[in-house]
Every structure is written in structure tokens, then in C-alpha cells.
Motif scaffolding. Sequence first.
Motif, PDB file in Angstrom:
ATOM      1  N   TYR A   1       0.840  -1.214   0.000  1.00  0.00           N
ATOM      2  CA  TYR A   1       0.000   0.000   0.000  1.00  0.00           C
ATOM      3  C   TYR A   1       0.867   1.253   0.000  1.00  0.00           C
ATOM      4  CZ  TYR A   1      -4.659  -2.032   0.573  1.00  0.00           C
ATOM      5  OH  TYR A   1      -5.846  -2.681   0.367  1.00  0.00           O
ATOM      6  N   ALA A   2       1.934   1.230   0.809  1.00  0.00           N
ATOM      7  CA  ALA A   2       2.804   2.408   0.895  1.00  0.00           C
ATOM      8  C   ALA A   2       3.507   2.654  -0.436  1.00  0.00           C
ATOM      9  CB  ALA A   2       3.831   2.226   2.017  1.00  0.00           C
ATOM     10  N   ALA A   3       3.911   1.556  -1.100  1.00  0.00           N
ATOM     11  CA  ALA A   3       4.551   1.708  -2.415  1.00  0.00           C
ATOM     12  C   ALA A   3       3.531   2.260  -3.409  1.00  0.00           C
ATOM     13  CB  ALA A   3       5.099   0.369  -2.889  1.00  0.00           C
ATOM     14  N   GLY A   4       2.301   1.729  -3.361  1.00  0.00           N
ATOM     15  CA  GLY A   4       1.256   2.179  -4.270  1.00  0.00           C
ATOM     16  C   GLY A   4       0.866   3.629  -4.032  1.00  0.00           C
ATOM     17  N   SER A   5       0.820   4.010  -2.757  1.00  0.00           N
ATOM     18  CA  SER A   5       0.467   5.392  -2.405  1.00  0.00           C
ATOM     19  C   SER A   5       1.688   6.306  -2.398  1.00  0.00           C
ATOM     20  CB  SER A   5      -0.200   5.423  -1.026  1.00  0.00           C
ATOM     21  OG  SER A   5      -1.384   4.671  -1.032  1.00  0.00           O
ATOM     22  N   GLU A   6       2.847   5.745  -2.699  1.00  0.00           N
ATOM     23  CA  GLU A   6       4.114   6.487  -2.767  1.00  0.00           C
ATOM     24  C   GLU A   6       4.423   7.208  -1.454  1.00  0.00           C
ATOM     25  OE1 GLU A   6       5.353   7.848  -6.828  1.00  0.00           O
ATOM     26  OE2 GLU A   6       3.194   8.278  -6.923  1.00  0.00           O
ATOM     27  N   LEU A   7       4.464   6.425  -0.396  1.00  0.00           N
ATOM     28  CA  LEU A   7       4.757   6.992   0.918  1.00  0.00           C
ATOM     29  C   LEU A   7       6.172   6.640   1.370  1.00  0.00           C
ATOM     30  CD1 LEU A   7       1.414   6.333   2.797  1.00  0.00           C
ATOM     31  CD2 LEU A   7       2.309   8.530   1.994  1.00  0.00           C
ATOM     32  N   PRO A   8       6.907   7.628   1.867  1.00  0.00           N
ATOM     33  CA  PRO A   8       8.252   7.358   2.392  1.00  0.00           C
ATOM     34  C   PRO A   8       8.189   6.773   3.800  1.00  0.00           C
ATOM     35  CG  PRO A   8       7.776   9.725   2.433  1.00  0.00           C
ATOM     36  CD  PRO A   8       6.550   9.052   1.895  1.00  0.00           C
ATOM     37  N   ILE A   9       8.614   5.540   3.928  1.00  0.00           N
ATOM     38  CA  ILE A   9       8.667   4.873   5.236  1.00  0.00           C
ATOM     39  C   ILE A   9       9.988   4.111   5.300  1.00  0.00           C
ATOM     40  CG2 ILE A   9       7.634   3.095   6.715  1.00  0.00           C
ATOM     41  CD1 ILE A   9       4.949   3.636   5.318  1.00  0.00           C
ATOM     42  N   VAL A  10      10.677   4.188   6.430  1.00  0.00           N
ATOM     43  CA  VAL A  10      11.902   3.403   6.595  1.00  0.00           C
ATOM     44  C   VAL A  10      11.574   2.156   7.410  1.00  0.00           C
ATOM     45  CG1 VAL A  10      14.211   3.341   7.607  1.00  0.00           C
ATOM     46  CG2 VAL A  10      13.455   5.349   6.315  1.00  0.00           C
ATOM     47  N   ILE A  11      11.947   1.006   6.863  1.00  0.00           N
ATOM     48  CA  ILE A  11      11.658  -0.284   7.496  1.00  0.00           C
ATOM     49  C   ILE A  11      12.987  -0.990   7.736  1.00  0.00           C
ATOM     50  CG2 ILE A  11      10.464  -2.494   7.235  1.00  0.00           C
ATOM     51  CD1 ILE A  11       9.084  -0.699   4.748  1.00  0.00           C
ATOM     52  N   VAL A  12      13.233  -1.379   8.972  1.00  0.00           N
ATOM     53  CA  VAL A  12      14.473  -2.088   9.281  1.00  0.00           C
ATOM     54  C   VAL A  12      14.146  -3.568   9.426  1.00  0.00           C
ATOM     55  CG1 VAL A  12      16.470  -2.204  10.808  1.00  0.00           C
ATOM     56  CG2 VAL A  12      15.254  -0.040  10.518  1.00  0.00           C
ATOM     57  N   ASP A  13      14.911  -4.416   8.743  1.00  0.00           N
ATOM     58  CA  ASP A  13      14.729  -5.866   8.855  1.00  0.00           C
ATOM     59  C   ASP A  13      16.033  -6.479   9.350  1.00  0.00           C
ATOM     60  OD1 ASP A  13      14.268  -8.565   8.639  1.00  0.00           O
ATOM     61  OD2 ASP A  13      13.910  -8.591   6.475  1.00  0.00           O
ATOM     62  N   ILE A  14      15.997  -6.993  10.583  1.00  0.00           N
ATOM     63  CA  ILE A  14      17.160  -7.693  11.149  1.00  0.00           C
ATOM     64  C   ILE A  14      16.849  -9.179  11.009  1.00  0.00           C
ATOM     65  CG2 ILE A  14      18.649  -7.944  13.173  1.00  0.00           C
ATOM     66  CD1 ILE A  14      18.475  -5.051  12.208  1.00  0.00           C
ATOM     67  N   GLN A  15      17.388  -9.790   9.957  1.00  0.00           N
ATOM     68  CA  GLN A  15      16.964 -11.147   9.604  1.00  0.00           C
ATOM     69  C   GLN A  15      17.320 -12.204  10.642  1.00  0.00           C
ATOM     70  OE1 GLN A  15      17.683 -12.040   5.157  1.00  0.00           O
ATOM     71  NE2 GLN A  15      19.124 -10.463   5.707  1.00  0.00           N
ATOM     72  N   ARG A  16      16.421 -13.190  10.748  1.00  0.00           N
ATOM     73  CA  ARG A  16      16.622 -14.364  11.591  1.00  0.00           C
ATOM     74  C   ARG A  16      16.319 -15.607  10.759  1.00  0.00           C
ATOM     75  NH1 ARG A  16      11.908 -14.278  16.024  1.00  0.00           N
ATOM     76  NH2 ARG A  16      11.470 -16.449  15.546  1.00  0.00           N
ATOM     77  N   GLY A  17      16.481 -16.759  11.402  1.00  0.00           N
ATOM     78  CA  GLY A  17      16.288 -18.008  10.681  1.00  0.00           C
ATOM     79  C   GLY A  17      14.824 -18.295  10.379  1.00  0.00           C
ATOM     80  N   GLY A  18      14.545 -18.857   9.207  1.00  0.00           N
ATOM     81  CA  GLY A  18      13.201 -19.242   8.813  1.00  0.00           C
ATOM     82  C   GLY A  18      13.250 -20.537   8.051  1.00  0.00           C
ATOM     83  N   PRO A  19      12.176 -20.998   7.424  1.00  0.00           N
ATOM     84  CA  PRO A  19      10.854 -20.352   7.386  1.00  0.00           C
ATOM     85  C   PRO A  19      10.054 -20.586   8.665  1.00  0.00           C
ATOM     86  CG  PRO A  19      10.793 -22.430   6.180  1.00  0.00           C
ATOM     87  CD  PRO A  19      12.215 -22.245   6.656  1.00  0.00           C
TER      88      PRO A  19
END
Lengths: 348, 478
Positions: free
Chosen positions: A91-109
Amino acid sequence: MAKELIKGNEAVIKGALLAGCRNYFGYPITPASEIAHAASKYFPLLGRSFLQGESEVASINMCYGAASAGVRTMTASSGPGISLKQEGISYAAGSELPIVIVDIQRGGPGLGNIAPEQGDYNQVTKGGGHGNYKTIVLAPNCAQEMCDLTMLAFDLADEYRTPVYVFTDGYIGQMMEPVEFPKAREIKVEKDWAVWGNRESRDNLINSIYLEPLELEAHNQKLQDKYQLIEEKEVMFDTYRLDDAELVTMGYGIVSRILKTAIDKARKKGLKVGLLRPITLFPFPNKKIQELGNRVNSFLVVEMSNGQMVQDVKLALLGAKPVYFYNRMGGVVPTVNEVLNKIEEILK
Amino acid sequence: MAKDILRKPKGFNDVYFNKPGADKENTHYCPGCGHGVVHKLIAEALEDFGVADRAIMISPVGCSVFVYYYFATGNVQAAHGRAPAVATGLKRANPDSIVISYQGDGDLGAIGGNNILQAANRGENITVIFVNNAIYGMTGGQMAPTTLVGQRTMTTPYGRSVENEGYPIKICELLASLESPAYLERTAITDVKNIMKTRLAIRKAIKVQIDNKGFSLVEILSACPSGWRMTPRKAKEWITTNMMPYFKPGVYKDVLNERKPYAPAKLNLSLDEIDEKLGLKEEAPSFPGDMSGLKENHRNPRIKVAGFGGQGVLMLGNVLAEAGMLQGYEVSWLPSYGPEMRGGTANCQVHIDEDKIGSPVVSDSTVLIAMNKPSLDKFVPDVVPGGVVLYNTSMIDQAPRRKDLEIIPVPASEIADATGDLKVANMVMIGAYLETTKVVSKEAVFAALDIAIKHKGFIPMNQKAIEQGIEHVRKIKG
């Protein structure tokens, strides 16, 4: 500049505040929780707002609201939480909104584990949610970059009106290293599109609906043009001992640090090997890879995943040179010696 | 006079410029739909209170997805069910704005159930207009969480059954069980009398927000002739005969007299104050170090520290890394983290180096500091030949068997106990390490303690323990 021994996760928050971030919304998850801890400590001290959302879904949508209001805003999580946020990021990409998202990866799935992994590469670099969109992805490999790239993420998000990831793994988030923080500076960004709750912005609309197919196609084309511009202008990478390299190793986050040590050891054995570290994973350094493909013999991609970035390297090379792959999964971090053995095996 | 009556409120667009297609004058709602009336009442209230400029309408997913066609306010369209979260973001970013979350029953009661519950429970200073028409209109008439028992919809073709779908959810009653909401009322759009009640309720709910008194919600029972397959007249009757007996109109919560207005304080800090609050003004002390004169096996150490959780293993590594930084070296500190820290074994990995650090992982350590036996057994094989092993003889009865190591036995727990607290065994080890290798100086370590230890009262005891560790190594080395 003040130098401080600090966790990467905490450096993110100081960087965010120095970049003028006003609102933090997030949900706790290991190994990203220190980001929320630091945010809850420092945001109120500076008269800014920290809120623990009821869920990852709520948190990203709170960011959606705050970004609509024209302020700099952020959230942070790890794999399972990022999966939940994907709808909101679309939605944010579609509405062109600037948001900073931090992803500190862990093991998955699934619930996986809390050890460092790199299995989120596809879900952050390829859009991740529904629809034709991409997000800028910055990949720090040390605490200093956790600060610097977070600050840059806010600038890029505003410049291109797009969500931007700061994307790394549990090791880089949890590790303490010295960080030199810049001094606070005045941040002023004009956002004539935002909904400020005043007379001037009354006609403004934040929206991702385009009922007419032709209109939605035009909107999509506008987004694609933006991503192309980003690919032309924003590629960042780092190189190490590439000048006479016959083998180029590639990795991001903690892997790039392991590769650096392995390269030093390999060089002592007379092996001509170097490092290409993408700092932006989208945009990906395709041109640099192609340029190297013209003069080196082969590539080695090392990942803590089932082989996600390696696909992009192969796509950049289109079969021009062999691409070798070495990986560990499940939170197992490859050792320097494992990587060194692989380098020796290739160059033998 | 007549002209004035026919004028649209200022909160409403005269021409629906955001609406695609040729018709910019008629709404997209079906004949007999309640949304138009509710829209008008909101727009009037915004104009009458003089807040149309400050207002931001949130369009949900559902028939009211196009709220933004009509309201001459700031407009934000939200994902399905997330309007209260989006409203929270808008309001917290700009507390001066008047944020109205306009939602239907599927959006609010089903997919967004937790979002409305939690926004209400935070007492978020927003106004929610909840239009309950007991059906999903936009997607073609499927069951809503408020669909009545026995009501036929596209997904309850035999009527909603209690056994399969349960009873319809009563949002006002549910939210009224929470402490935080300030004002909750249910009304209906049936006749003039009920529309007037709805008008007053909407005005009151918006006023609550203007007065900064917290969360307000008006649930409005409203007709969906298309979804219900009825004429508009029949649909209005159906509200009275079928909905109102189950969803009883009335005020479910009104604590406005008890509520004090609250608006977050505005804090305008200077750049200098920001630096100060972030701790960026404190210049760390500097103790330039030099490893060139040290023994080769001591230089640029790769240190593994391990022990039980609670033995201060992470702090031990932290102080060493901090001291290394103060001496001008490159350093890194990498902890084991998560469940293993809660009661099990803990370890951390520290680099102190003259050059930039590549891998911060310590797999082949040059120094092992083992606080208990499992740690010694586990990590001794990884120490490089010529490496240093300091082990806590208070908890480890057997010395490592390897002959190619520099082994320093330290009764750390006993020395700590004698110093006054068992907890400072980690500091005894720091003293032993710095005296053994001279990689970091006592002055740098003491300065590092000042930075790393939050409770300043503990510092003298820690310093004493470090001195004792130094003293111990001096004694055994003669």
C-alpha cells in the motif's frame, strides 16, 4: 563527532533521530527488539513519538498514517514480522509513501529461530507484497553503517517517495562496534503532497486505488520509471582487493565481513581473489558485475540462505562467467575456513 | 432562503473531482443507502465546528472506499480494516489534525477487529464513524460480523446460523467494556427523529476529539437495499424491525465529564539539545595504545569469553572492547543472544585490533576466558597454538591438557567473594587478562567501566576486583 561503542540496533535509532524521524511504530521481535528498546528511550526524550503497535500489521499501517501526514517515520522487525508487514508496504509503495523499514533477519521459514540468516532477500528485494513495486534496500555490514545507511534511507525515501529498507542480519544488529555519530542538523523536506490537516493540503489525497485500468497502468508505469531512475542513480557497492582478482566473491551483511577475512587469508596463499559487496540490494550493482564479468574468471556468491542473491548475480551475468555458490542455512554462520576452502577448491 | 438550504456543507465537495468518469455530481452510492446521510452529517459538523481545514478523512475498504470523492478535507485511503491504525499514525504525527476513521462492519468488526479494539483501548484521540448495515456491500453481499442470525447473504445462502457462524458481534457493547474510550453511542438512520439523534451523536463524537478528550465512536445502523435485496422503504423498516431489537440504540459510554483534555506536549529542542539528549556531546577519554612491543601471541587478540548466564560474561567482553576502543584500536563485540542467555551458557566474541576488523566472529581464538567447566571444555580446542587461556579455578577443577597454550589459572570466584561480591569474578578476570597481555591498560579499563556500568555505585567494587586480578597474576608470574 562523538565516538561510541554501540550495538548496530541502537545505532539505527540514533541515526534515525539525527535524520529527523518523528514517529516510531513497532512490535517486539528478536533479534530486532533493541531497536524498539532504544526508540522507546530516545524518541520521548526528544519530544518525538514512540508507540508499540498491537501487531506488525498495525505498526506498518501506523507508519502509513504518519507518512501521509508528512513526517519521517519508521518501523523495525525481523523475518516473520516483515512477512506480516508486506500488505502495508505494498500500500505504501502504491500510495508512494516514504517509510523506513528495518529488517534484522533471523532463521526461517515459519518461526525458524533467532540466529542470523539471510532468507528474507527475496521478500525485500522483489517487492514482497502484491503488485508491481519495488523498494530500495540498503545492506549495512557494520554498526557505523547501521547509523549512516539509516540516515540515508530517510533521504532516499523522501526523495523518491518510496518505502526503503535497512536490511541486515542478527549479527550486525546485535554486534557492538565503535560508531562516530554526526552532529544533529536541521532537516527540512518539502512535501506538498502530504495531508497536513491544514487549508493548503485540503485537496491532497493519499491513495493507491485507480479503478480505471488505463489509469492504473499509467500509475504503474510511473512507478516503474521511478525504479528505473533509482537503478540509474542510486547503486552503491564496496570493493576489496579486486584489481588483479581472478575470482570475485560476493556477499552482504555479516557474510561480507567473513569474506574479507577469508580473502586476506587466501591472498597470503597467493590466490587472486577479491570482494564485491553490494550496499544497495535494490538497485543491484548489475553494471559492476557485468564489467567484472569481462575481466575475471569466475564468481563465488556466499549467502546464509538457500541461494537468493545468487540468482540476481546469474541474471546480471547471463551465463558469461561461472557463478559458484556456498551457503549455510538455519542460523549457521559460515566460518572463514569454510569459505577459504571453497575459494581454494574453485581456484585449484 | 431556499438557496441556502440546498447548499452543500463546506466540508463537502461541490464537484467530485477525485471521482473518475464523466459524472462528477452524483455519488456512487445506491438509492436508499445510508452512507450519503452520514456523510452529510459529518460534513455539516466539520463546518459548524470550523475544523474542516484541520480534518482528515480516512477511507476504508468497503462501499465507503470512495469517501475521498466527497469530503473537502485531507483524505487518506487505508488498507482493509487498518483505518484505526492509519488514524493513529496520522493523529500522533499531527495532534492538531482532526482525524475521522470512517468504517463499515466488515472492515471494523472482522478483518480490522483488533485494530479498532486496540485503538479504543489506547484511548486514541480520534473519531470513528462505524456504519453497520449487516452485510458486505462492496464485494457483493456476503456475510458481515454483524449479519443477523437467519439473515441470508451470498455466503450464508441458508441464513446465518449460530452453530456455524455464531452470533452477530455487538461493537458498542464490546468496546464499552474497556476503560479508555470516552464516548460510544449507537444510532440508526431510519426516520427524521433517529437521523437527528445520529446528527447529535456525530457532532458530539467530533467535539470529543476537538476537546482532546480521547476515543469516540458512533455506530450507525444503516440500510443496504441492494445487499438486502429490498426496496429502500422496506430496507428502512427492516432496520427498525430486525436490527434495532438486537443492536439496541443508545449511549454505551459517556465519561466526558470525568475526562481531562490531553494533548501531547510539544518539545522544540535546539540542535545542541538534541546532541546532548542523544549523548553525542560527551567526548570519550583517550588512552592511545601501542601493541608493537607486545609478545606476538598477545597482539591483536581474538577473544572468546564464556560462562554461565549471570556470570557477567557479556559485560566482561564489553569492558574489554570499550577499553580497546579508548586506546584507539579497532574493536568488535559479538554476543550470543536469545534464550541461551536466559539461564544457560553465554558467550561473547571480542576483537581488539590495530587494523580494520573483517569477520567479527571468533572461531579460532587467541584468547579464551572460561568462567566455568562446560565453557572450557567446549572452547579450548578452538584456541590457536600459543594462545592464552584464563580459566576460573574456583569452578573448574581440571586444568586444560593442551601443552601448546599459555595457561593462567585464576580463582576468580574466590577472589571476588573475598573482595565482597561473587558477581565481580568477571572483573577479576579482566585484571588477570590485562596483566597477562598488556593489550589494554588499567587506566583504559577503568575509564571503560565508567562508560559501560550504569549503576555508578558498583564501580569501586569492580575496580577493586580488577586490581585483585592484576595482583593475582603478578604473584603467580613472580
